[in-house]
Design a protein around this motif. Structure first.
Motif, PDB file in Angstrom:
ATOM      1  N   SER A 183     -19.853  56.803 -12.479  1.00 41.04           N
ATOM      2  CA  SER A 183     -18.213  56.766 -11.357  1.00 41.04           C
ATOM      3  C   SER A 183     -18.379  57.558 -10.454  1.00 41.04           C
ATOM      4  N   ALA A 184     -18.552  58.987 -11.509  1.00 42.14           N
ATOM      5  CA  ALA A 184     -18.921  60.806 -10.527  1.00 42.14           C
ATOM      6  C   ALA A 184     -19.210  60.522  -9.596  1.00 42.14           C
ATOM      7  N   LEU A 185     -20.555  59.163  -9.570  1.00 45.84           N
ATOM      8  CA  LEU A 185     -21.471  59.985  -8.490  1.00 45.84           C
ATOM      9  C   LEU A 185     -21.052  58.671  -7.261  1.00 45.84           C
ATOM     10  N   VAL A 186     -20.250  57.788  -7.094  1.00 52.12           N
ATOM     11  CA  VAL A 186     -19.419  57.000  -6.754  1.00 52.12           C
ATOM     12  C   VAL A 186     -18.786  58.695  -6.049  1.00 52.12           C
ATOM     13  N   HIS A 187     -17.897  58.822  -6.738  1.00 55.15           N
ATOM     14  CA  HIS A 187     -17.030  59.534  -6.124  1.00 55.15           C
ATOM     15  C   HIS A 187     -17.671  60.888  -5.645  1.00 55.15           C
ATOM     16  N   HIS A 188     -18.818  61.362  -6.030  1.00 53.99           N
ATOM     17  CA  HIS A 188     -19.687  62.140  -5.695  1.00 53.99           C
ATOM     18  C   HIS A 188     -19.943  62.172  -3.897  1.00 53.99           C
ATOM     19  N   TYR A 189     -20.576  60.750  -3.554  1.00 60.97           N
ATOM     20  CA  TYR A 189     -21.072  60.278  -2.425  1.00 60.97           C
ATOM     21  C   TYR A 189     -20.457  59.755  -1.461  1.00 60.97           C
ATOM     22  N   PHE A 190     -18.913  59.566  -1.566  1.00 61.50           N
ATOM     23  CA  PHE A 190     -18.183  58.773  -0.503  1.00 61.50           C
ATOM     24  C   PHE A 190     -16.753  59.267  -1.385  1.00 61.50           C
ATOM     25  N   GLY A 191     -16.094  59.866  -2.004  1.00 60.33           N
ATOM     26  CA  GLY A 191     -14.987  60.103  -2.581  1.00 60.33           C
ATOM     27  C   GLY A 191     -13.742  58.948  -3.019  1.00 60.33           C
ATOM     28  N   THR A 192     -12.802  59.271  -2.360  1.00 63.79           N
ATOM     29  CA  THR A 192     -11.546  58.078  -3.084  1.00 63.79           C
ATOM     30  C   THR A 192     -12.372  56.058  -2.614  1.00 63.79           C
ATOM     31  N   LYS A 193     -11.841  55.650  -3.032  1.00 61.05           N
ATOM     32  CA  LYS A 193     -12.366  54.288  -3.019  1.00 61.05           C
ATOM     33  C   LYS A 193     -11.998  54.156  -1.240  1.00 61.05           C
ATOM     34  N   GLU A 194     -10.962  54.098  -1.051  1.00 57.63           N
ATOM     35  CA  GLU A 194     -10.154  54.147   0.335  1.00 57.63           C
ATOM     36  C   GLU A 194     -12.062  54.548   1.444  1.00 57.63           C
ATOM     37  N   GLN A 195     -12.287  55.241   1.152  1.00 62.38           N
ATOM     38  CA  GLN A 195     -13.566  56.017   1.911  1.00 62.38           C
ATOM     39  C   GLN A 195     -14.982  55.270   1.250  1.00 62.38           C
ATOM     40  N   VAL A 196     -14.995  54.884  -0.395  1.00 59.09           N
ATOM     41  CA  VAL A 196     -15.951  54.063   0.024  1.00 59.09           C
ATOM     42  C   VAL A 196     -16.101  53.033   0.407  1.00 59.09           C
ATOM     43  N   PHE A 197     -14.630  51.937   0.688  1.00 59.79           N
ATOM     44  CA  PHE A 197     -14.356  51.342   1.232  1.00 59.79           C
ATOM     45  C   PHE A 197     -15.155  51.199   2.757  1.00 59.79           C
ATOM     46  N   GLU A 198     -13.939  52.340   2.923  1.00 60.44           N
ATOM     47  CA  GLU A 198     -15.121  52.403   5.157  1.00 60.44           C
ATOM     48  C   GLU A 198     -16.691  51.792   5.036  1.00 60.44           C
ATOM     49  N   ALA A 199     -17.137  53.087   4.116  1.00 63.31           N
ATOM     50  CA  ALA A 199     -18.557  53.344   4.107  1.00 63.31           C
ATOM     51  C   ALA A 199     -18.943  51.437   3.757  1.00 63.31           C
ATOM     52  N   ALA A 200     -18.365  51.098   3.101  1.00 65.22           N
ATOM     53  CA  ALA A 200     -18.842  49.612   2.867  1.00 65.22           C
ATOM     54  C   ALA A 200     -18.890  49.009   3.695  1.00 65.22           C
ATOM     55  N   VAL A 201     -17.552  49.372   4.419  1.00 67.28           N
ATOM     56  CA  VAL A 201     -18.061  48.209   5.197  1.00 67.28           C
ATOM     57  C   VAL A 201     -18.115  48.457   6.430  1.00 67.28           C
ATOM     58  N   GLU A 202     -18.008  49.141   7.459  1.00 73.96           N
ATOM     59  CA  GLU A 202     -18.496  49.427   8.367  1.00 73.96           C
ATOM     60  C   GLU A 202     -20.058  49.651   8.569  1.00 73.96           C
ATOM     61  N   VAL A 203     -20.806  49.210   7.696  1.00 72.36           N
ATOM     62  CA  VAL A 203     -21.982  48.382   8.921  1.00 72.36           C
ATOM     63  C   VAL A 203     -21.814  47.431   8.992  1.00 72.36           C
ATOM     64  N   ALA A 204     -20.577  46.614   9.110  1.00 78.42           N
ATOM     65  CA  ALA A 204     -20.480  45.439  10.117  1.00 78.42           C
ATOM     66  C   ALA A 204     -20.215  45.343  11.102  1.00 78.42           C
ATOM     67  N   LEU A 205     -19.698  46.552  11.626  1.00 81.94           N
ATOM     68  CA  LEU A 205     -19.836  47.263  12.707  1.00 81.94           C
ATOM     69  C   LEU A 205     -19.958  47.766  14.094  1.00 81.94           C
TER      70      LEU A 205
END
Length: 208
Positions: free
Chosen positions: A60-82
């Protein structure tokens, strides 16, 4: 010091430092793929950073390391669609304004019909419906990357409202077809959907 000891020292040094660039890129991609899967299947509220990490096979620490918060993970994950929306001027607005409704509708449903972009779109819509943080991300991305670009081409004092109403029409049909899957919309031919929806979108954009 033996060669074996040197080797152990080198490995330990690599573990303590940052991962190699290629390894970092691979790890980020795995996390994003897992996040898109989790968000699209579970929605924002039921998805956790721990669940994303488990699906990606990382801590889990790696997820936070690369992207930060859950909201930031969400934004990075869905941005590819836009990302394709960044080219909306070329893809949609290269035609006369009176034909933009058809072009925009084809562009929009083309994203939904493409399996690569459909999954993050599902994640966006399912999550935004029930969670304000996800809805905020959705509004920010759509407003910045799509609606303002379209509104900028409309010569009317209520251009932003027109663009938002057109977007609402498209998102509403997408909800019925791809998320709720109500028949016969869910199984209708995409061309039939486009033929019915495009004139309504055009009316929002350029009608009286």
């Amino acid at each position: 010091m033996t060669d074996a000891a040197d080797g152990r020292g080198e490995v330990a040094s690599r573990r303590r430092g940052r991962p190699p660039r290629t390894e970092s890129a691979d790890t980020r991609d795995r996390i994003l793929d897992a996040a898109r899967e989790e968000f699209s299947e579970r929605g924002y509220d039921k998805t956790s950073v721990r669940g994303i990490a488990k699906a990606a096979g990382v801590d889990s620490a790696l997820v936070h390391h690369y992207f930060g918060t859950k909201e930031q993970v969400f934004e990075a994950a869905v941005e590819v669609a836009l990302v394709p929306a960044l080219k909306v001027r070329d893809a949609v607005l290269e035609v006369p304004l009176d034909d933009v409704g058809d072009r925009l509708t084809r562009f929009f449903f083309g994203l939904w019909e493409n399996p690569v972009t459909r999954k993050p779109l599902l994640a966006i819509v399912r999550s935004a419906v029930n969670n304000e943080a996800a809805a905020t991300v959705f509004r920010r991305l759509v407003s910045a990357q799509l609606l303002r670009r379209i509104a900028g081409e409309i010569d009317a004092p209520d251009a932003e409202l027109r663009a938002e109403l057109a977007a609402s029409q498209l998102v509403g049909v997408a909800m019925m077809r791809y998320v709720i899957k109500i028949e016969p919309i869910a199984s209708a031919d995409p061309e039939q959907i486009i033929a019915r929806v495009a004139p309504v979108v055009q009316g929002h954009l350029t009608g009286r």
